[in-house]
Design a protein around this motif. Structure first.
Motif, PDB file in Angstrom:
ATOM      1  N   VAL A 129       8.923 -10.857   5.500  1.00 10.89           N
ATOM      2  CA  VAL A 129       8.333 -10.620   4.458  1.00 10.89           C
ATOM      3  C   VAL A 129       9.294 -10.136   3.347  1.00 10.89           C
ATOM      4  O   VAL A 129       9.300 -10.472   2.198  1.00 10.89           O
ATOM      5  CB  VAL A 129       7.214  -9.758   4.468  1.00 10.89           C
ATOM      6  N   LEU A 161       4.023 -16.618   6.288  1.00 10.08           N
ATOM      7  CA  LEU A 161       4.564 -15.216   5.752  1.00 10.08           C
ATOM      8  C   LEU A 161       4.179 -15.305   4.066  1.00 10.08           C
ATOM      9  O   LEU A 161       4.371 -14.220   3.573  1.00 10.08           O
ATOM     10  CB  LEU A 161       6.260 -15.302   5.900  1.00 10.08           C
ATOM     11  N   VAL A 163       6.123 -16.252   1.761  1.00  9.30           N
ATOM     12  CA  VAL A 163       7.427 -16.111   1.021  1.00  9.30           C
ATOM     13  C   VAL A 163       7.939 -17.375   0.715  1.00  9.30           C
ATOM     14  O   VAL A 163       7.798 -18.419   1.420  1.00  9.30           O
ATOM     15  CB  VAL A 163       8.429 -15.249   2.019  1.00  9.30           C
ATOM     16  N   SER A 301       3.389  -9.339   2.229  1.00  6.16           N
ATOM     17  CA  SER A 301       3.939 -10.263   1.250  1.00  6.16           C
ATOM     18  C   SER A 301       3.269 -10.245  -0.099  1.00  6.16           C
ATOM     19  O   SER A 301       2.088  -9.957  -0.050  1.00  6.16           O
ATOM     20  CB  SER A 301       4.142 -11.455   1.698  1.00  6.16           C
ATOM     21  N   PRO A 303       3.093 -13.233  -2.148  1.00  3.94           N
ATOM     22  CA  PRO A 303       3.277 -14.702  -2.769  1.00  3.94           C
ATOM     23  C   PRO A 303       3.019 -14.972  -4.268  1.00  3.94           C
ATOM     24  O   PRO A 303       2.226 -14.743  -4.584  1.00  3.94           O
ATOM     25  CB  PRO A 303       2.581 -15.587  -1.749  1.00  3.94           C
TER      26      PRO A 303
END
Length: 380
Positions: A129, A161, A163, A301, A303
């Protein structure tokens, strides 16, 4: 494993953060009904027959790709029955029983299945992350002998994830592909769902001769359409046609024509505007609630698009072992182990697109309590 988990977590009364589902209240039911009726009225039996890829839709997808900075000709667009079929076609095209593929350690199981079903060696590389994909590890895996047949990546809002790769990382992947001769497979179902920051150009826009690109309408319009597309270099066209025909002959003519009508009417931009605004609000709410309710030491995370937050819990919490307790308490998630060939037991994927703010408040508070219980200490 994934399908079994989704079935369990979809029980009535469960607040589910498990599936990668769009917000149901945002699905374009009325616009789709209007476009379907128009297609049936205008095209009649042609919309219900067998048929090749629909040229107007190919041209519209090429226009969409140009908006992302990729100079794509309509004849380069292969209509697929969803992004997963595109992955399967790419895997079948590039792999053989003695070949290798480079993959994220954590990746959507459909990506792994699409390539390891045809290849013997899956070279997994770290990603997390904080830094995303470990490009040094990718380079090491790509230069090992025998040379891999593909590097499969999810540059935008990675599943699970969340990302994304920055501009420099994307340029490095292109350079690596050029230096090693290993093609890139760019899985991009979430790139159109960016709600924060400036979008990075996709890999295919940087070197279309080195990239097979996969797009999808499942996340941007509706999953039930099972419609997506694949963009590839011209020298692969004939083989791609043969593989596509062997898989399902063609994608539904009715779906193709209705999608074309949906795009021609301008519905996509208006729809995506609503989706992005809603998902932005829900992402913000989810990360705030994680910070409030999850145990100290949790990493997650945040995002800038897509549908998922990845949370890594403190040592001592096994998210796979805790899942039955969470479901009993009325909340569900996907354990990190579902995305890894080994490990991932300390992590979970949480979907923020499908839960209402009220359900998110209740569900994440409940989940936080379950996680604290897993640490054998009460929430603070």
């Amino acid at each position: 494993m994934m399908r079994e988990l989704i079935a369990v977590t979809a029980r009535p009364g469960i607040i589910s953060f498990a599936g990668g589902l769009p917000a149901p209240e945002l699905l374009p039911v009325e616009a789709w009904a209007e476009c379907t009726a128009r297609v049936l009225a205008d095209d009649g039996p042609r919309a219900l027959q067998y048929g090749p890829p629909f040229p107007p839709l190919q041209a519209q997808i090429a226009d969409l790709m140009r908006r992302r900075g990729a100079d794509v000709a309509p004849e380069q667009v292969f209509i697929t029955s969803g992004c997963q079929q595109g992955l399967h076609i790419a895997g079948r095209l590039l792999m053989d029983p003695d070949s290798a593929v480079v993959l994220d350690r954590y990746v959507f199981p459909g990506v792994r299945q699409a390539f390891t079903g045809f290849a013997r060696d899956a070279r997994e590389v770290p990603s997390d992350v904080a830094g995303g994909l470990d490009l040094d590890a990718v380079a090491a895996a790509a230069t090992r002998r025998p040379a891999p047949r593909a590097i499969a990546v999810v540059p935008d809002f990675h599943n699970p994830l969340g990302v994304s790769l920055g501009e420099a990382a994307r340029d490095r992947l292109i350079d690596l592909s050029r230096d090693t001769g290993v093609p890139l497979v760019e899985d991009d179902p979430y790139g159109w769902l960016q709600f924060e920051g400036e979008p990075a150009r996709p890999l295919v826009a940087r070197d279309p001769d080195r990239v097979i690109y996969l797009g999808s309408f499942s996340k941007t319009v509706a999953p039930a359409l099972r419609a997506g597309w694949l963009v590839a270099p011209p020298h692969l066209f004939d083989k791609l046609r043969v593989i596509k025909e062997s898989v399902d002959l063609e994608t539904s003519a009715l779906i193709q024509r209705t999608l074309s009508a949906f795009l021609a009417a301008g519905h996509l931009d208006a729809h995506l505007s609503r989706v992005r605004a809603t998902y932005h609000t829900r992402r913000d709410r989810m990360v705030d609630l994680i910070a409030r309710h999850f145990p100290a030491g949790t990493r997650w995370s945040a995002p800038r698009g897509g549908m998922f937050v990845w949370a890594e819990l403190p040592e001592g919490i096994d998210t796979l072992a805790l899942l039955p307790t969470a479901i009993e308490a009325g909340v569900a998630y996907i354990p990190g182990a579902a995305f890894a060939s080994t490990g991932g037991h300390h992590a979970m994927r949480l979907n923020f697109s499908n839960a209402s703010p009220e359900a998110m408040e209740t569900g994440l508070a409940t989940l936080g309590h379950v996680l604290h219980t897993g640490l054998d200490r009460p929430p603070g």
